[in-house]
Motif scaffolding. Structure first.
Motif, PDB file in Angstrom:
ATOM      1  N   MET B   1       0.839  -1.201   0.000  1.00 41.97           N
ATOM      2  CA  MET B   1       0.000   0.000   0.000  1.00 41.97           C
ATOM      3  C   MET B   1       0.874   1.252   0.000  1.00 41.97           C
ATOM      4  N   ALA B   2       0.553   2.144  -0.898  1.00 46.45           N
ATOM      5  CA  ALA B   2       1.343   3.380  -0.974  1.00 46.45           C
ATOM      6  C   ALA B   2       1.012   4.287   0.201  1.00 46.45           C
ATOM      7  N   MET B   3       1.970   5.111   0.573  1.00 45.46           N
ATOM      8  CA  MET B   3       1.745   6.058   1.673  1.00 45.46           C
ATOM      9  C   MET B   3       0.729   7.115   1.280  1.00 45.46           C
ATOM     10  N   ILE B   4       0.912   7.652   0.059  1.00 48.45           N
ATOM     11  CA  ILE B   4      -0.019   8.663  -0.457  1.00 48.45           C
ATOM     12  C   ILE B   4      -0.473   8.194  -1.833  1.00 48.45           C
ATOM     13  N   GLU B   5      -1.773   8.142  -2.047  1.00 47.93           N
ATOM     14  CA  GLU B   5      -2.302   7.612  -3.291  1.00 47.93           C
ATOM     15  C   GLU B   5      -3.395   8.517  -3.855  1.00 47.93           C
ATOM     16  N   PHE B   6      -3.108   9.159  -4.972  1.00 54.44           N
ATOM     17  CA  PHE B   6      -4.109   9.982  -5.662  1.00 54.44           C
ATOM     18  C   PHE B   6      -4.808   9.119  -6.698  1.00 54.44           C
ATOM     19  N   LYS B   7      -6.150   9.089  -6.660  1.00 54.59           N
ATOM     20  CA  LYS B   7      -6.896   8.379  -7.697  1.00 54.59           C
ATOM     21  C   LYS B   7      -7.865   9.348  -8.359  1.00 54.59           C
ATOM     22  N   ASN B   8      -7.521   9.791  -9.564  1.00 52.62           N
ATOM     23  CA  ASN B   8      -8.385  10.671 -10.361  1.00 52.62           C
ATOM     24  C   ASN B   8      -8.907  11.873  -9.580  1.00 52.62           C
ATOM     25  N   VAL B   9      -8.007  12.547  -8.888  1.00 54.01           N
ATOM     26  CA  VAL B   9      -8.438  13.696  -8.079  1.00 54.01           C
ATOM     27  C   VAL B   9      -8.664  14.914  -8.983  1.00 54.01           C
ATOM     28  N   SER B  10      -9.864  15.498  -8.844  1.00 59.28           N
ATOM     29  CA  SER B  10     -10.187  16.717  -9.592  1.00 59.28           C
ATOM     30  C   SER B  10     -10.700  17.766  -8.632  1.00 59.28           C
ATOM     31  N   LYS B  11     -10.377  19.014  -8.970  1.00 59.34           N
ATOM     32  CA  LYS B  11     -10.815  20.113  -8.100  1.00 59.34           C
ATOM     33  C   LYS B  11     -11.165  21.313  -8.952  1.00 59.34           C
ATOM     34  N   TRP B  12     -12.208  22.021  -8.544  1.00 55.27           N
ATOM     35  CA  TRP B  12     -12.641  23.234  -9.251  1.00 55.27           C
ATOM     36  C   TRP B  12     -12.701  24.405  -8.293  1.00 55.27           C
ATOM     37  N   TYR B  13     -12.294  25.593  -8.780  1.00 59.48           N
ATOM     38  CA  TYR B  13     -12.637  26.838  -8.098  1.00 59.48           C
ATOM     39  C   TYR B  13     -13.771  27.438  -8.908  1.00 59.48           C
ATOM     40  N   GLY B  14     -14.987  27.278  -8.459  1.00 64.32           N
ATOM     41  CA  GLY B  14     -16.123  27.698  -9.277  1.00 64.32           C
ATOM     42  C   GLY B  14     -16.161  26.843 -10.530  1.00 64.32           C
ATOM     43  N   LYS B  15     -16.068  27.495 -11.700  1.00 65.25           N
ATOM     44  CA  LYS B  15     -16.099  26.733 -12.939  1.00 65.25           C
ATOM     45  C   LYS B  15     -14.712  26.355 -13.417  1.00 65.25           C
ATOM     46  N   PHE B  16     -13.703  27.012 -12.796  1.00 64.57           N
ATOM     47  CA  PHE B  16     -12.334  26.802 -13.254  1.00 64.57           C
ATOM     48  C   PHE B  16     -11.737  25.551 -12.637  1.00 64.57           C
ATOM     49  N   GLN B  17     -11.305  24.645 -13.490  1.00 57.46           N
ATOM     50  CA  GLN B  17     -10.761  23.387 -12.979  1.00 57.46           C
ATOM     51  C   GLN B  17      -9.268  23.543 -12.700  1.00 57.46           C
ATOM     52  N   VAL B  18      -8.872  23.356 -11.435  1.00 54.27           N
ATOM     53  CA  VAL B  18      -7.465  23.528 -11.075  1.00 54.27           C
ATOM     54  C   VAL B  18      -6.715  22.205 -11.005  1.00 54.27           C
ATOM     55  N   LEU B  19      -7.433  21.121 -10.777  1.00 48.42           N
ATOM     56  CA  LEU B  19      -6.806  19.795 -10.823  1.00 48.42           C
ATOM     57  C   LEU B  19      -7.640  18.913 -11.736  1.00 48.42           C
ATOM     58  N   LYS B  20      -6.966  18.249 -12.685  1.00 47.76           N
ATOM     59  CA  LYS B  20      -7.699  17.423 -13.651  1.00 47.76           C
ATOM     60  C   LYS B  20      -7.252  15.982 -13.533  1.00 47.76           C
ATOM     61  N   ASP B  21      -8.101  15.155 -12.904  1.00 48.87           N
ATOM     62  CA  ASP B  21      -7.878  13.718 -12.957  1.00 48.87           C
ATOM     63  C   ASP B  21      -6.467  13.307 -12.533  1.00 48.87           C
ATOM     64  N   CYS B  22      -5.992  13.846 -11.431  1.00 47.03           N
ATOM     65  CA  CYS B  22      -4.615  13.576 -11.029  1.00 47.03           C
ATOM     66  C   CYS B  22      -4.498  12.194 -10.377  1.00 47.03           C
ATOM     67  N   THR B  23      -3.631  11.381 -10.927  1.00 51.01           N
ATOM     68  CA  THR B  23      -3.407  10.048 -10.386  1.00 51.01           C
ATOM     69  C   THR B  23      -1.912   9.819 -10.238  1.00 51.01           C
ATOM     70  N   THR B  24      -1.500   9.512  -9.020  1.00 48.70           N
ATOM     71  CA  THR B  24      -0.102   9.173  -8.788  1.00 48.70           C
ATOM     72  C   THR B  24      -0.013   8.591  -7.386  1.00 48.70           C
ATOM     73  N   ASN B  25       1.166   8.124  -7.020  1.00 51.43           N
ATOM     74  CA  ASN B  25       1.297   7.692  -5.634  1.00 51.43           C
ATOM     75  C   ASN B  25       2.721   7.885  -5.128  1.00 51.43           C
ATOM     76  N   VAL B  26       2.821   7.908  -3.819  1.00 54.26           N
ATOM     77  CA  VAL B  26       4.114   8.080  -3.156  1.00 54.26           C
ATOM     78  C   VAL B  26       4.286   6.904  -2.203  1.00 54.26           C
ATOM     79  N   GLU B  27       5.319   6.110  -2.461  1.00 47.34           N
ATOM     80  CA  GLU B  27       5.566   4.963  -1.578  1.00 47.34           C
ATOM     81  C   GLU B  27       6.310   5.427  -0.328  1.00 47.34           C
TER      82      GLU B  27
END
Lengths: 241, 244
Positions: B1-27
């Protein structure tokens, strides 16, 4: 100017006119200090609530501030003294009019206190909101809860930042306490007016009253300068040294 | 199991998308450098890890706990993850030692004496024990940042996040901070570092993540990132920051 009338026996009450002045000073101090206790505590709570992002805490606090600071102080006095006894349940109203000790004093304290609270609230809010968001983030990142962040990071700095405007507010409350004469509190200005009517020494007695106000407020200034020095943060920008 | 695991993380400020489908991990024990042009979402990405920035879509697991979940006790999770900020963010009204003690006492429940002992050891480690009674405003930027690192380490974190830790520093102070970070990396600390210091990346990073416009454009091992031909976007960025 001849101040010898001060030692003459007063028209009533057994003492001298100087005793009337001392009574006036006593009531000015009592009204102002009691009102400041209310203003500072209620104002602090409201100011803090206005900085939270919980709408049902922030909303009522905002409504309070906008209502109380937009009504003249004189009207506050009249509302607390004349209107409040008619608005509360009848039994309480009757007690307020006949049984309550020193009704004009307490009305003045509440009027001045709750009015000034709205102004203190805005100063506390501006102090807290002047602290960069990064400080809150850094505190949260160490695992502190939001109330702990307020207690240990935001409030200690926020209050330091607003000591100068709070000093002004503290001074203003002494001067505003003179409005209490309109509902019959025999504070300094009221006594000066009465003495002037009995002795026709208008110029002298108001000169004396002025000097007393200046002495009181200068004492406050010195006290607050001491506070400011005590809480100064070494090396922090804006503290001057 | 990874220590930090991003699975398709997306974030919006209003309509503006600041994170698009971020996937990665940190062991565990890995050092990940996150780079990219300004406004690409690097800081936002790293602030998602300890919940300083909420996100709307996807999943982010830290040490087996879901950061976005309502059930997660965020203060408890944050206490395990150290974070260092671009502007140091020491508490100006507290002495250096008090800065280090605060969360140890209030969050971990250590006694004042225990906390002070820990704090003094860490200040010695970052070479600032003589400055313990001073206030942050009396220290240089580099010293403040080393105190900030010590403050984070005082919580015995399982991972450390660095958000542009050297960007606000004068050039001559950058190395004193990087040295502390390199040492930390070599001791096996799990680190996620947003930085433009490619020298640091070359020295200790396991992987380099390149972000642009909220997307993870490149996620490669250090040797691949610096050694082999990358996409045009990455090449352009590197040529801009590696001019000397």
């Amino acid at each position: 100017m001849d101040f010898s009338f001060l030692s003459e026996p007063a028209f009533s009450g057994g003492g001298t006119y100087f005793d009337w002045v001392l009574t006036g000073i006593k009531w000015t101090m009592l009204v102002s200090l009691c009102a400041w206790v209310i203003a500072f505590t209620v104002g602090s709570v409201l100011g803090i609530l206005r900085t939270t992002n919980v709408i049902w805490l922030r909303g009522p606090a905002t409504a309070y501030v906008e209502l109380f600071r937009n009504i003249p102080l004189l009207v506050h006095m009249f509302i607390w003294y004349f209107v409040m006894p008619e608005m509360v349940p009848k039994a309480l109203g009757t007690w307020m009019k006949t049984g309550m000790p020193m009704p004009e004093f307490w009305s003045a304290v509440f009027a001045l206190g709750f009015y000034t609270a709205s102004r203190v609230a805005e100063q506390v809010r501006s102090g807290i909101q002047s602290i960069p968001r990064g400080q809150t983030n850094a505190a949260l990142a160490t695992g502190l809860t939001m109330p702990q962040v307020y207690r240990h990071v935001l409030l200690p700095m926020g209050y330091r930042i607003v000591v100068p405007p709070l000093t002004s507010e503290f001074l203003t409350i002494f001067k505003n306490s003179s409005v209490a004469l309109t509902i019959g509190v025999l504070e300094l200005t009221a006594q000066a007016r009465t003495i002037s009517e009995y002795t026709f020494r208008t110029f002298e007695i108001f000169t004396l009253a002025t000097v007393v106000y200046v002495v009181i407020t200068l004492a406050v200034v010195v006290l607050m300068q001491y506070v400011e020095t005590r809480i100064r943060v070494p090396g922090y920008i804006g503290t001057g040294r | 199991m990874a220590m930090i695991e991003f699975k398709n993380v997306s974030k919006w400020y209003g309509k503006f998308q600041v994170l698009k489908d971020c996937t990665t991990n940190v062991e565990k024990g890995e050092v990940i450098v996150v780079c990219g042009p300004s406004g690409s979402g690097k800081s936002t990405l790293i602030k998602c890890v300890n919940g300083l920035e909420p996100f709307q879509q996807g999943e982010l697991m830290v040490n087996g706990q879901s950061v976005g979940s309502k059930e997660t006790n965020l203060p408890k999770l944050r206490a395990k993850i150290g974070m260092v900020f671009q502007n140091f963010e020491l508490f100006p009204h507290m002495s250096v030692i008090a800065n280090l003690n605060l969360a140890q006492v209030k969050v971990l429940g250590r006694s004042e004496a225990e906390a002070t002992e820990k704090s003094r050891a860490l200040l010695t480690r970052v070479g600032l024990i003589d400055h313990a009674p001073k206030f942050p405003g009396q220290l240089s930027g580099g010293q403040q940042q080393r105190v900030a690192i010590a403050r984070a380490l005082a919580m015995d974190p399982i991972a450390m996040l660095f958000d542009e830790p050297t960007s606000a520093l004068d050039p001559e102070m950058i190395n004193e901070v990087l040295d502390v970070m390199v040492e930390l990396a070599q001791e096996g600390m799990t680190m996620m570092v947003v930085t433009h210091e490619m020298g640091f990346a070359r020295k200790v990073a396991n992987r380099v993540i390149f972000m642009d416009r909220g997307e993870i454009v490149d996620d490669a091992s250090k040797d691949d990132f610096f050694g082999t031909t990358r996409s045009e976007r990455v090449q352009l960025f590197l040529s801009k920051i590696l001019h000397h």
